[in-house]
Enzyme design. Structure first.
Site, short mmCIF file in Angstrom:
data_model
loop_
_atom_site.label_atom_id
_atom_site.label_comp_id
_atom_site.label_asym_id
_atom_site.label_seq_id
_atom_site.Cartn_x
_atom_site.Cartn_y
_atom_site.Cartn_z
N ARG A 122 0.80 -1.24 0.02
CA ARG A 122 -0.08 0.24 0.07
C ARG A 122 0.81 1.31 -0.16
NH1 ARG A 122 -2.67 -3.45 3.75
NH2 ARG A 122 -4.37 -4.19 2.67
N LYS A 144 3.35 11.61 -11.02
CA LYS A 144 2.69 10.79 -11.81
C LYS A 144 3.47 9.54 -12.01
CE LYS A 144 -0.26 13.57 -14.86
NZ LYS A 144 -0.50 13.79 -16.11
N GLU A 186 10.70 19.00 -24.94
CA GLU A 186 9.75 19.33 -23.62
C GLU A 186 10.26 20.50 -23.22
OE1 GLU A 186 7.08 17.66 -22.70
OE2 GLU A 186 7.26 15.68 -23.70
N LYS A 222 7.86 23.23 -14.21
CA LYS A 222 7.16 21.91 -13.87
C LYS A 222 6.75 22.04 -12.30
CE LYS A 222 5.71 17.51 -14.59
NZ LYS A 222 5.72 16.22 -15.21
N GLU A 232 -4.27 17.64 -11.51
CA GLU A 232 -4.43 17.79 -13.02
C GLU A 232 -6.06 18.39 -13.06
OE1 GLU A 232 -3.69 14.74 -15.73
OE2 GLU A 232 -2.82 16.41 -16.89
N ARG A 236 -2.51 22.45 -14.73
CA ARG A 236 -1.47 21.30 -15.01
C ARG A 236 -1.70 20.88 -16.80
NH1 ARG A 236 0.64 16.37 -10.94
NH2 ARG A 236 2.16 15.73 -12.83
N ASN A 240 0.32 20.18 -21.45
CA ASN A 240 -0.28 19.21 -22.64
C ASN A 240 0.10 20.06 -23.97
OD1 ASN A 240 -0.74 17.03 -20.93
ND2 ASN A 240 -2.92 17.75 -20.70
N HIS A 243 0.70 18.30 -27.03
CA HIS A 243 0.38 16.76 -26.76
C HIS A 243 -0.90 16.42 -27.26
CE1 HIS A 243 3.93 17.36 -24.07
NE2 HIS A 243 3.82 16.15 -23.95
N HIS A 247 0.13 13.18 -29.16
CA HIS A 247 -0.35 11.86 -28.83
C HIS A 247 -1.11 11.22 -30.07
CE1 HIS A 247 -0.21 12.91 -24.27
NE2 HIS A 247 0.70 12.02 -24.87
N HIS A 260 8.31 10.34 -28.95
CA HIS A 260 7.32 11.47 -28.41
C HIS A 260 7.87 12.80 -28.54
CE1 HIS A 260 4.84 12.81 -25.18
NE2 HIS A 260 5.76 13.33 -24.64
P1 NAD Z 1 13.13 5.59 -21.42
O1 NAD Z 1 13.23 5.42 -19.92
O2 NAD Z 1 12.94 4.34 -22.12
O3 NAD Z 1 14.92 6.00 -21.76
C1 NAD Z 1 15.27 6.12 -23.26
C2 NAD Z 1 16.47 5.35 -23.43
O4 NAD Z 1 17.56 6.04 -22.97
C3 NAD Z 1 16.45 3.79 -22.88
O5 NAD Z 1 16.80 3.18 -23.89
C4 NAD Z 1 17.24 4.02 -21.82
O6 NAD Z 1 18.03 2.64 -21.47
C5 NAD Z 1 18.40 4.84 -22.17
N1 NAD Z 1 18.91 5.51 -21.16
C6 NAD Z 1 18.46 6.19 -20.20
N2 NAD Z 1 19.45 7.03 -19.48
C7 NAD Z 1 20.52 6.66 -20.10
C8 NAD Z 1 21.85 7.52 -19.87
N3 NAD Z 1 22.21 8.41 -19.04
N4 NAD Z 1 22.72 6.95 -20.93
C9 NAD Z 1 22.61 6.34 -22.06
N5 NAD Z 1 21.26 5.82 -22.11
C10 NAD Z 1 20.42 6.08 -21.16
O7 NAD Z 1 12.47 6.91 -21.78
P2 NAD Z 1 12.62 8.31 -21.42
O8 NAD Z 1 12.58 9.04 -22.66
O9 NAD Z 1 13.51 8.80 -20.45
O10 NAD Z 1 10.93 8.49 -20.90
C11 NAD Z 1 9.79 8.26 -21.73
C12 NAD Z 1 8.88 7.72 -20.66
O11 NAD Z 1 8.27 8.40 -19.68
C13 NAD Z 1 7.70 7.28 -21.33
O12 NAD Z 1 7.15 6.08 -21.04
C14 NAD Z 1 6.72 8.25 -20.92
O13 NAD Z 1 5.25 7.87 -20.85
C15 NAD Z 1 6.99 8.74 -19.55
N6 NAD Z 1 6.79 9.78 -19.20
C16 NAD Z 1 6.28 10.13 -17.65
C17 NAD Z 1 5.80 11.35 -17.38
C18 NAD Z 1 5.29 11.43 -16.10
O14 NAD Z 1 4.83 12.59 -15.61
N7 NAD Z 1 5.46 10.44 -15.23
C19 NAD Z 1 5.85 12.58 -18.19
C20 NAD Z 1 6.55 12.25 -19.37
C21 NAD Z 1 7.07 11.05 -20.04
ZN ZN Z 2 5.35 14.85 -23.10
#
Ligand code: NAD
Ligand code: ZN
Length: 355
Positions: A122, A144, A186, A222, A232, A236, A240, A243, A247, A260
């Site tokens: 939990r 999130k 972003e 942010k 949200e 917030r 978007n 987006h 999306h 993305h």
């Molecule tokens: P990711 O975690 O897949 O990382 C991208 C790639 O970079 C991966 O292949 C990873 O292994 C590699 N990597 C990570 N750090 C590295 C480093 N320092 N050196 C070399 N390689 C490295 O993806 P991301 O782009 O970081 O994030 C995308 C995800 O985030 C999506 O799933 C999206 O939905 C989510 N997201 C969440 C929120 C939120 O508010 N929670 C907001 C935006 C995006």
């Molecule tokens: Zn985004």
């Protein structure tokens, strides 16, 4: 070291600096009110060989028993199946509610580890150590957490704040140019919605020349938005910007071929163009955003048919009731929500965003 306190329902600190991984043990201990005895470090198969050892050693030096959990890198792992494996590792490692999970990696790692932490027993404490530009300026801030299901991305999740966020800027040196550009979309978005001066700085200088400052500015924007609207319901939504159609573009290409950030960049140009046509955004805004995206190696247009994108956007979870909350720019640095009735949405996109 740059440090800020996020005034969320459960407040937490974000530390921004180089070389934080090697100090992660003492930093975690000094920011938690109760010392954890055990930690599971969740990380992916790309990040583990680069950074796991440093974090593990630093935690162990503080007397914390560490169990690593490594999953296959990539969005396709962001599934309940991987979270279920996490629950087992947490349990076998003997994690209790006084212990911690540590998310070491990009947004996939943070979202998934955060969700596991929100639900295991939990809710246990977790630490975000984001290692991509996108996760440092976006996903690690705001609480999130989510996973993907067959029916859509991020459809299952929880609001669960980390106990601490450690942004080690040095980790970005190993990021591929593609993932760096993805995060830049972003950063440009933050300039568009909240800060003309950040936008202008990105135009005049190179992001890599003022990286710590840029990251700090983005995180502060942010944080401000999230503090004022944690769940949200209003402000917030501004995050978007770009987006809604972004999306839709990702969905159109089945989340393959267009990342993305690339999709959001194109979405920002389309949204600005729609605003210009409506007379709510000054002429020339879309071109100015497109020029900045190009500077950071991001695409600015796409041949996908606007009508199809408009339909895809309607199925997006962020649509509220019978209106689409479309984020438009009053000017660069100042965004607002422009509600479009669902019945007029397709005409709005077709008439506004096309040129
Ligand atoms: P990711 O975690 O897949 O990382 C991208 C790639 O970079 C991966 O292949 C990873 O292994 C590699 N990597 C990570 N750090 C590295 C480093 N320092 N050196 C070399 N390689 C490295 O993806 P991301 O782009 O970081 O994030 C995308 C995800 O985030 C999506 O799933 C999206 O939905 C989510 N997201 C969440 C929120 C939120 O508010 N929670 C907001 C935006 C995006
Ligand atoms: Zn985004």
């Amino acid at each position: 070291m740059d440090s800020l306190l996020v005034h969320a329902s459960t407040p937490y600190s974000i530390l921004i600096d180089f070389d934080l991984l090697s100090q992660s043990g003492p930093l975690i201990l000094s920011h938690l009110d109760k010392k954890p005895e055990r930690a599971v470090i969740v990380t992916d198969s790309n990040v583990a060989p680069l950074y796991l050892h440093t974090v593990q050693r630093s935690l162990e030096a503080e007397g914390i028993a560490v169990t690593p959990m490594i999953f296959g890198a990539g969005e396709s792992s962001k599934r309940l199946k991987t979270v279920a494996q996490m629950y087992s590792v947490f349990s076998q490692a003997g994690l209790t509610r006084t212990d911690i999970a540590v998310a070491l990696g990009g947004g996939v790692t943070g979202d998934m580890c955060g969700f596991a932490a929100a639900s295991y027993m939990r809710g246990i404490r977790y630490i975000q150590i984001p290692t991509t530009l996108l996760s440092q300026i976006d996903s690690s801030v705001g609480g999130k957490t989510a996973i993907d299901i067959d029916e859509g991305k991020n459809l299952v999740g929880a609001f669960w704040n980390p106990a601490l966020v450690l942004c080690d800027i040095g980790t970005l040196s190993t990021l591929t140019p593609h993932f760096f550009a993805d995060g830049m979309a972003e950063a440009i978005k933050y300039g568009c919605i909240k800060s003309l001066s950040l936008f202008e700085q990105l135009e005049k200088q190179n992001a890599s020349d003022f990286l710590p400052d840029m990251i700090s500015q983005c995180i502060r924007i942010k944080c401000g938005v999230v503090e004022r609207d944690e769940r949200e319901s209003g402000e917030r939504m501004l995050l978007n910007f770009g987006h809604t159609l972004g999306h839709a573009l990702e969905k159109y290409y089945h989340y393959e071929g267009l990342s993305h950030g690339e999709a959001v960049g194109i979405g920002m140009v389309l949204a600005s163009r729609a605003g210009e046509t409506l007379g709510i955004t000054p002429a020339g805004t879309a071109d100015r955003i497109a020029a900045l995206l190009q500077k950071y190696h991001l695409p600015t247009s796409d041949p996908a048919p606007l009508g199809t994108l408009a339909k895809f956007a309607l199925s997006d979870k962020k649509r509220l009731g019978s209106t689409v909350n479309f984020v438009a720019l009053k000017t660069i640095g100042d965004a607002f929500v422009h509600p479009v009735p669902q019945s007029q949405w397709e005409a709005f996109v077709l008439g506004g965003a096309s040129r």
